[in-house]
Enzyme design. Structure first.
Site, PDB file in Angstrom:
ATOM      1  N   LYS A  93      -6.101  46.902 -24.920  1.00 12.66           N
ATOM      2  CA  LYS A  93      -6.406  47.714 -26.086  1.00 12.66           C
ATOM      3  C   LYS A  93      -5.141  48.364 -26.644  1.00 12.66           C
ATOM      4  CE  LYS A  93     -10.226  50.029 -25.626  1.00 12.66           C
ATOM      5  NZ  LYS A  93     -11.038  51.040 -24.930  1.00 12.66           N
ATOM      6  N   ARG A 109      -8.849  56.987 -24.535  1.00 11.90           N
ATOM      7  CA  ARG A 109      -9.499  55.687 -24.357  1.00 11.90           C
ATOM      8  C   ARG A 109      -8.896  54.934 -23.187  1.00 11.90           C
ATOM      9  NH1 ARG A 109      -8.845  52.942 -30.155  1.00 11.90           N
ATOM     10  NH2 ARG A 109     -10.586  51.687 -29.353  1.00 11.90           N
ATOM     11  N   GLY A 117     -17.617  48.257 -21.753  1.00 10.24           N
ATOM     12  CA  GLY A 117     -18.511  49.293 -21.246  1.00 10.24           C
ATOM     13  C   GLY A 117     -18.211  49.774 -19.839  1.00 10.24           C
ATOM     14  N   MET A 132     -15.339  51.271 -18.569  1.00 11.14           N
ATOM     15  CA  MET A 132     -14.626  52.535 -18.418  1.00 11.14           C
ATOM     16  C   MET A 132     -14.961  53.376 -19.629  1.00 11.14           C
ATOM     17  SD  MET A 132     -12.327  51.638 -15.851  1.00 11.14           S
ATOM     18  CE  MET A 132     -10.626  51.362 -16.097  1.00 11.14           C
ATOM     19  N   ARG A 148      -9.155  42.357 -30.449  1.00  8.15           N
ATOM     20  CA  ARG A 148      -8.925  41.528 -29.257  1.00  8.15           C
ATOM     21  C   ARG A 148      -9.521  40.160 -29.521  1.00  8.15           C
ATOM     22  NH1 ARG A 148     -13.218  45.040 -25.866  1.00  8.15           N
ATOM     23  NH2 ARG A 148     -14.919  44.707 -27.301  1.00  8.15           N
ATOM     24  N   HIS A 154     -24.813  45.820 -25.702  1.00  9.14           N
ATOM     25  CA  HIS A 154     -24.289  45.500 -24.373  1.00  9.14           C
ATOM     26  C   HIS A 154     -24.845  44.172 -23.851  1.00  9.14           C
ATOM     27  CE1 HIS A 154     -24.229  45.795 -19.918  1.00  9.14           C
ATOM     28  NE2 HIS A 154     -23.006  46.232 -20.149  1.00  9.14           N
ATOM     29  N   ARG A 179     -19.071  -3.878  -7.305  1.00  5.21           N
ATOM     30  CA  ARG A 179     -18.642  -3.922  -5.909  1.00  5.21           C
ATOM     31  C   ARG A 179     -19.647  -4.696  -5.076  1.00  5.21           C
ATOM     32  NH1 ARG A 179     -18.222   1.617  -2.711  1.00  5.21           N
ATOM     33  NH2 ARG A 179     -20.486   1.375  -2.685  1.00  5.21           N
ATOM     34  N   SER A 214      -8.850  -0.336  -6.708  1.00  5.27           N
ATOM     35  CA  SER A 214      -9.610   0.857  -7.056  1.00  5.27           C
ATOM     36  C   SER A 214      -9.645   1.753  -5.827  1.00  5.27           C
ATOM     37  CB  SER A 214     -11.024   0.485  -7.493  1.00  5.27           C
ATOM     38  OG  SER A 214     -11.750   1.664  -7.773  1.00  5.27           O
ATOM     39  N   GLY A 255     -10.940   4.263  -3.401  1.00  8.26           N
ATOM     40  CA  GLY A 255     -12.195   4.906  -3.019  1.00  8.26           C
ATOM     41  C   GLY A 255     -11.819   6.171  -2.274  1.00  8.26           C
ATOM     42  N   ASN A 291     -13.406   8.791  -1.378  1.00  4.14           N
ATOM     43  CA  ASN A 291     -14.273   9.360  -0.342  1.00  4.14           C
ATOM     44  C   ASN A 291     -13.926   8.793   1.030  1.00  4.14           C
ATOM     45  OD1 ASN A 291     -15.503  10.649  -2.441  1.00  4.14           O
ATOM     46  ND2 ASN A 291     -17.295   9.306  -2.489  1.00  4.14           N
ATOM     47  N   ASP A 292     -13.911   7.475   1.114  1.00  5.34           N
ATOM     48  CA  ASP A 292     -13.565   6.865   2.399  1.00  5.34           C
ATOM     49  C   ASP A 292     -12.106   7.104   2.759  1.00  5.34           C
ATOM     50  OD1 ASP A 292     -15.683   5.598   3.876  1.00  5.34           O
ATOM     51  OD2 ASP A 292     -15.993   4.328   2.113  1.00  5.34           O
ATOM     52  N   CYS A 331     -12.076   5.720  -8.101  1.00  9.10           N
ATOM     53  CA  CYS A 331     -13.486   6.086  -8.169  1.00  9.10           C
ATOM     54  C   CYS A 331     -13.764   7.042  -7.017  1.00  9.10           C
ATOM     55  CB  CYS A 331     -14.380   4.847  -8.133  1.00  9.10           C
ATOM     56  SG  CYS A 331     -14.157   3.822  -6.688  1.00  9.10           S
ATOM     57  N   TYR A 387      -7.132   4.429 -14.827  1.00 14.69           N
ATOM     58  CA  TYR A 387      -8.381   5.102 -15.187  1.00 14.69           C
ATOM     59  C   TYR A 387      -8.969   5.852 -13.994  1.00 14.69           C
ATOM     60  CZ  TYR A 387     -10.804   1.244 -12.852  1.00 14.69           C
ATOM     61  OH  TYR A 387     -11.249   0.350 -11.919  1.00 14.69           O
TER      62      TYR A 387
END
Ligand code: ADP
Ligand code: MG
Ligand code: MG
Length: 859
Positions: free
Chosen positions: A22, A93, A102, A104, A326, A443, A605, A752, A754, A756-757, A819, A839
């Site tokens: 402010k 202020r 709201g 302070m 602001r 508010h 796959r 590609s 993988g 996860n594995d 992937c 990609y």
């Protein structure tokens, strides 16, 4: 210590750490020569210093500085503080680095006492005004400094009274003040000021402020600044007013000022939701010249800050003053629209626009809406559409009960007459918020928009009696737990549960995401195999399918039976019967996929999971299957037993399956190629099949499977008298595959990852069991985060870098994708951007976020 106070002329918008948001913006507006009442700011340094001290008193040095600053204000204004004919009044202020609406408290009219109130009355010739200001000061002072709520003083007196009557009222106020605080109201105005500054500092640590900071991840260590500013009076005369305004619509993002004002009112009146304010365009009729000036300032501020502004202003006797600006809080929809329009208007660059939009916004934007038919239903009440969205839930009338219901996992809609900062936690767990009072800047409205929660305010026909747990409206009542539906876009509230539409993308978001694509170097693909998910992926902007998992197609009733026959068959005829059935089914699936995708690439796959996943656990069921397939049941049990593995994820799956049961992959490849030929012919296009081998760890595995694929493909081409280009590639999901990537690249057309594995095997964490310790790990900072959600750049990422660089070195034309879960995760995309990858591929619902993340990673 360096100096602790700064005049508005000294600061600038970049100094938010020191002066609070402010204060810094008041300095900036002063620099821009806007009409800002003069003042100064006590810095956050001073606050931290104060909070660290035992005594909880302002230091003598700070007091001395404040006195000097007040002297300066006196000189500027030709008024005097605490004495004289023309008294100087100020507001005190609070304002931290981040706006905390709201949270302070602000004190207005400071500088009035039993003497100066008469002086103010005399010099303005307005007794009512002067005494009203005084009453308000006493009331606010009690509230902010001692936490004595304003209600103790009864309703704020208005209207005309004689000076005598006013004196009586003030005496009464001072009595109530003394009774509730145990102190008399300070007559020394410098004492008032010092106490007020201390109170603002102390309020940094009040409960509401702490909760807000916790909810918004704001550090407790920042502290707040205090702005002390000469008062201007919106309650001075009939051509005085106070108001708030957004430079664009904060709910929709539409261009044009948006806000409200109250004639003859001061400060908080407008946000308190007590009197219903007028829309800002009314000001064009009441005070056209002020309205014009306000519009001009709105444009100037937007151009300067390069963003939509939320301003507070006051008009004193026809003259406009700016009290705050602001960057305005806004809904996700508005955020996207505003960013896009600002770019179109040439105020911000494309890069800035992209960076102004975040993934969470998109997620919220894609929230569902009620169906069109449902919206025709009669609403029980109608209010103002404060924050869009469509929510269904059970009614709660207090923040407390909202929290309880949410804990029980029930969707809650908080219904109140109005909300206050004490309600924040209850609001944050609610699906929607409905209030009976207040306007678009109340508010409830501001907080809900900030949290992205659906909200309807000002439902005047609704009356909430929270003590009785009931709300009344024209034609009935609502009780705790009743189910209602809230449409934050129309402001309507319905009884019962309304059906929802699937979420749709907004037109502006489409345009923004198109721009994102043009900035990205990584393309975004979808992980999908069902027609629904494939269509969804394309609709969400996928440039292809990066991973179609064929096993997902085997779990339908008759197919599962045939799959089981394939696994358990006791003679070649039965195997062949199952294979040809599966082949036709798969071919039909692939035809459907190619039909939807046309020439968009689609990586299919081959079968990945261990075979026993297709068999039941129970002996009883196995026997039934045996009967069903007319196979000796003992033989079935033995076979099932032999397929069971201790560590199936590390067992007979992926390419290992392809090698031990070659007929399965051959069947699948046959189906892919037949489908591609059929659709290419039918649609007169060229489909390029991308066939992907999972779980490869050695060169031989890949070369053997490739050879067998090539045989099938060759035969197929010959039979059908047609050739198509095609690709055979490999998943890279075993660490060893990363290490021999150069050799694999000699054989594969594409890689590609993988993830996860690859993550599972790099860490040695079982994907299916890791949750048992991962939270302990992240909690104790052993890991920064769950590596299955956010790619581990340091370890897994290093393998990926090595593999992708080696792969491309070996074969320039090698295309590389990622992937797995992290393909849609913004943090992971940041890292992937640094690899020679083409990609990422992710679940359909994450595609829009991923498109944005790819653009951000690229710019
Ligand atoms: P908040 O952070 O809660 O918005 P502010 O400090 O902005 O608190 O004060 C709230 C309101 O009080 C302002 O919007 C304005 O209307 C009024 N106010 C504050 N300072 C002054 C002043 N110097 N003159 C007139 N009104 C003021
Ligand atoms: Mg304010
Ligand atoms: Mg895998």
């Amino acid at each position: 210590m360096a100096k602790m106070t700064y005049r508005f002329q000294e600061g600038k918008k970049e100094w938010k750490d020191l002066l609070g948001g402010k204060g810094a913006n008041l300095c900036e507006m002063t620099k821009l020569d806007l009409p800002v009442p003069s003042g100064f700011i006590v810095s956050t340094d001073a606050c931290r210093d104060y909070l660290a001290q035992e005594s909880k008193k302002l230091s003598p040095k700070l007091i001395e500085e404040i006195i000097l600053q007040i002297k300066h204000l006196e000189a500027l204004s030709a008024k005097t503080f605490g004495i004289g004919d023309n008294p100087l009044l100020v507001s005190v202020r609070s304002g931290a680095k981040f706006s905390m609406p709201g949270m302070m408290d602000t004190i207005l009219n400071l500088g009035l006492n039993d003497q100066t109130v008469h002086a103010l009355s005399a010099i303005t010739g307005n007794v009512d005004f002067a005494f009203q200001c005084y009453c308000r000061l006493i009331q606010m002072f009690a509230d902010v400094v001692y936490g004595v709520s304003a209600e103790n003083f009864g309703v704020t007196p208005t209207g005309t009274k004689s000076e005598k009557e006013w004196q009586q009222t003030v005496q009464n106020y001072q009595k109530i003040y003394a009774a509730n605080t145990g102190q008399s109201f300070p007559q020394n105005t410098m004492e008032q000021l010092i106490i007020a500054v201390e109170a603002v500092f102390t309020s940094w640590n009040n409960q509401r402020a702490k909760v807000y900071r916790r909810l918004h991840n704001i550090s407790d260590a920042l502290g707040t600044a205090v702005t002390i500013q000469q008062m201007v009076f919106g309650n001075y005369s009939a051509d005085s007013a106070t108001g708030v305004m957004f430079t664009r619509n904060p709910a929709t993002g539409e261009k044009g000022v948006y806000g409200e004002f109250l004639l003859q009112a001061q400060g908080e009146d407008i946000v308190a939701g007590i009197r219903t304010p007028e829309p800002i365009r009314k000001l064009a009729e009441t005070m056209p010249y002020v309205y014009d000036e306000l519009l001009k300032i709105a444009t100037q501020l937007e151009n300067h800050y390069q963003d939509m502004q939320d301003v507070e202003f006051t008009i004193e006797a026809g003259k406009l003053y700016m009290l705050q600006t602001r960057n305005g809080k806004r809904t996700p929809q508005a955020a996207v629209t505003i960013a896009y329009n600002l770019m179109k208007e040439g105020i911000i660059s494309t890069e800035t626009m992209i960076n102004r939009i975040d993934e969470e916004m998109i997620e919220k934007l894609l929230h569902p809406t009620f169906t069109k038919e449902a919206r025709q239903k009669k609403a029980i009440v109608q209010g103002l559409p404060a924050s869009p969205g469509a929510s269904v839930g059970q009614v709660a009338f207090t923040a407390e009960s909202a929290k309880e219901m949410a804990m029980q996992g029930r969707p809650v809609i908080l219904v109140r007459n109005e909300t206050s900062p004490e309600d924040i936690e209850g609001m944050s767990v609610s699906e929607a918020i409905v209030t009976s009072r207040g306007g678009m800047t109340s508010h409830a409205a501001v907080v809900a928009r900030g949290m992205g929660i659906c909200c309807v305010v000002g439902c005047e026909a609704l009356q909430v009696d929270e003590s009785q747990g009931v709300a009344y409206f024209a034609e009935g009542q609502l009780k705790i737990g009743d189910v209602i539906s809230v449409d934050g876009s129309s402001g309507r509230v319905y009884r019962g549960k309304l059906p929802l539409n699937e979420a749709t993308t907004s037109a502006v978001l489409e345009k923004v995401l198109k721009i994102c694509d043009s900035q990205s170097t990584l393309a975004v693909y979808g992980n999908a195999e069902t027609p629904r998910d494939i269509k969804e992926s394309v609709k969400k902007g996928a440039k292809g399918i990066g991973l179609a998992r064929t096993e997902h197609m085997f779990f339908k009733a008759n197919r599962l039976k045939m799959m089981r026959q394939l696994i358990l068959a006791d003679n070649p005829d039965k195997v062949n019967e199952a294979l040809s059935y599966m082949k036709e089914e798969q071919k039909a699936d692939f035809c459907q996929m190619y039909q939807i995708l046309g020439e968009l690439p689609c990586t299919i796959r081959l079968l990945d999971p261990p075979l026993h996943e297709f068999l039941p656990q129970e002996k009883k069921e196995l026997r039934e299957i045996a009967q069903d397939l007319a196979i000796n049941s003992q033989e079935v049990l033995t076979k099932a037993q032999s397929l069971a593995e201790i560590n199936p994820m590390l067992g007979l799956r992926g390419v290992r399956l392809g090698i031990t049961r070659p007929e399965i992959y051959q069947m699948q490849v046959g189906a892919i190629i037949e489908a591609a030929i059929e659709i290419s012919r039918k649609e007169k296009i060229t489909i390029i099949p991308h066939i992907m081998i999972p779980l490869v760890g050695t060169v031989k595995e890949l070369s053997l499977i490739k050879k067998s694929c090539l045989e099938v493909i060759g035969a197929q081409f010959k039979d059908s008298n047609m050739n198509l280009p095609f690709n055979i590639g490999t998943m890279i999901e075993i660490p060893r595959a990363c290490l021999i990537a150069d050799q694999l690249a000699q054989i594969a057309d594409f890689f590609s990852f993988g993830t996860n594995d690859l993550t599972q095997l790099t860490y040695g964490y079982s994907r299916d069991d890791a949750h048992k310790f991962l939270s302990t790990y992240t909690h104790n900072a052993i890991l920064p985060s769950d590596p299955f959600q956010h790619l581990d750049a340091e370890g897994v990422g290093k393998l990926m870098r090595f593999a992708s660089e080696k792969g491309k070195e070996e074969k320039e034309s090698l295309s590389i994708g990622v992937c797995g879960e992290v393909g849609g995760d913004p943090a992971s995309i940041q890292f992937i951007q640094t690899l020679p990858v083409d990609y990422v591929s992710c679940s359909p619902f994450r595609i829009p976020q991923a498109r944005l993340a790819c653009a951000k990673a690229a710019i």
